[in-house]
Design an enzyme around this catalytic site. Structure first.
Site: not given
Ligand code: NAP
Ligand code: GLV
Length: 316
Positions: A231, A279
């Protein structure tokens, strides 16, 4: 449920409803699928809502909503609403297609940097044939992933399989074959000092906002490269430009920005060491999202436990 149909409201930008509504209607033949801003409806009639960046205060007006479905993995655009109705479960989009696409994006930009592709792009424009040597073998290019969740874990595996040493940093420690795991603030400095390429895949929360800042960049090895595919709120853009211009960082790839769309006046557009994408690292597939929402509605109607419910106290 009474004797009326289940009603799902799609809260998506104008003009987008069709591509989301069609697969949902096919998978939920007994439900009424409405589009906000397009169809007339009584707010109290809505049972379920699918959204990504609702107008603040809007969800509160849907008095009988039972589940809110996020159309993206990140829910910061929903939970940032101070009036978000906290008693309603928020289900986020978790799907292999999304993790796969984001992992591809990261692998591509790690390889572009690792193989000095931009140098060859520039040489081509000068019609210059020069075999720029590959100085650093993959085994010596350490990649650090901030976030080792659904997307981070798959990305880590893909990079590991290309022989990069990969370390993930998360809140809780992980066990992932061939991937080192560091956790918590106390292990952040060690993680940063061992990251030649730093990739942000964190959710945006009060704890992670602004984590890509001058202090963070100063702890990376000199010449490190940064990829932000999470983000825009994670990155202090001015600090990034200063760190690149001072030589502390060698460059960056950015998919997300403080303001989106990125304003035409932003210096990021034209910085020679920054790659900008709009994005698109991973875009939710409407078919996959419809399948996930339909499964969630079915589970809720059966009284089953919902999957991928956001922990609102953590913010992700
Ligand atoms: P997720 O499964 O919830 O994983 C989040 C990770 O971040 C987990 O390993 C979590 O730790 C860690 N985390 C959260 N808060 C933390 C902190 N304070 N300190 C250290 N580690 C922390 O999320 P995801 O599905 O992988 O998605 C991640 C992000 O990708 C989304 O929230 C979104 O913003 C972004 N995204 C971007 C796009 C794009 O097109 N650019 C597309 C999709 C997603 P724990 O495992 O220990 O809880
Ligand atoms: C895209 O940014 C997502 O959070 O899936």
């Amino acid at each position: 449920m009474g004797n009326r149909s289940t009603t799902l409201l799609l809260d998506v930008p104008p003009g987008w409803a069709g591509r989301w509504a069609e697969p949902l209607k096919a998978l939920l033949p007994d439900a009424v699928v409405l589009a906000n801003g397009q169809d007339d409806y009584a707010p109290e009639r809505i049972d379920y809502v699918a959204t990504f960046r609702p107008k603040p205060g809007f969800l509160k007006t849907l008095a009988n909503v039972k589940v809110v479905f996020s159309l993206g993995a990140g829910v910061d655009g929903i939970v940032s609403d101070p009036d978000y109705p906290k008693a309603i479960p928020l289900v986020r989009f978790v799907d292999h297609t999304l993790a796969r696409d984001l992992a591809q994006y990261v692998v591509m930009h790690v390889l572009i940097h690792h193989r000095a592709q931009r140098t060859f792009d520039a040489a081509q424009r000068r019609r210059e044939w020069r075999q720029h040597p590959q100085f650093v073998p993959a085994e010596e290019r350490r990649v650090g992933l901030l976030g080792l969740g659904e997307i981070g874990a798959l990305t880590a595996e893909r990079l590991r399989d290309l022989d990069f040493p990969v370390t993930g940093w998360s809140r809780t420690r992980k066990s992932l074959a061939g991937v080192a795991s560091l956790a918590g603030m106390s292990e952040l400095p060690g993680f940063l000092s061992g990251s030649d390429i730093l990739v942000c895949l964190l959710p945006l929360t009060d704890e992670t906002r602004g984590i890509l800042n001058a202090k963070t960049f100063a702890q990376l090895p000199k010449g490190a490269f940064v990829i932000n595919a999470a983000r825009g709120g994670h990155l202090i853009e001015e600090d990034l430009v200063a760190a690149i211009d001072s030589g502390q960082l060698s460059g960056a790839t950015l998919d997300v920005f403080q303001t989106e769309p990125l304003p035409e006046t932003s210096p990021l557009w034209t910085h020679p060491k920054i790659t900008v994408t709009p994005h698109i690292a991973a875009i939710t597939d409407p078919m996959a999202a419809a399948a996930s929402i339909a499964a969630g509605i079915a589970a809720h109607r059966r009284g089953d436990v919902l999957e991928n419910v956001v922990d609102l106290s953590r913010g992700y």
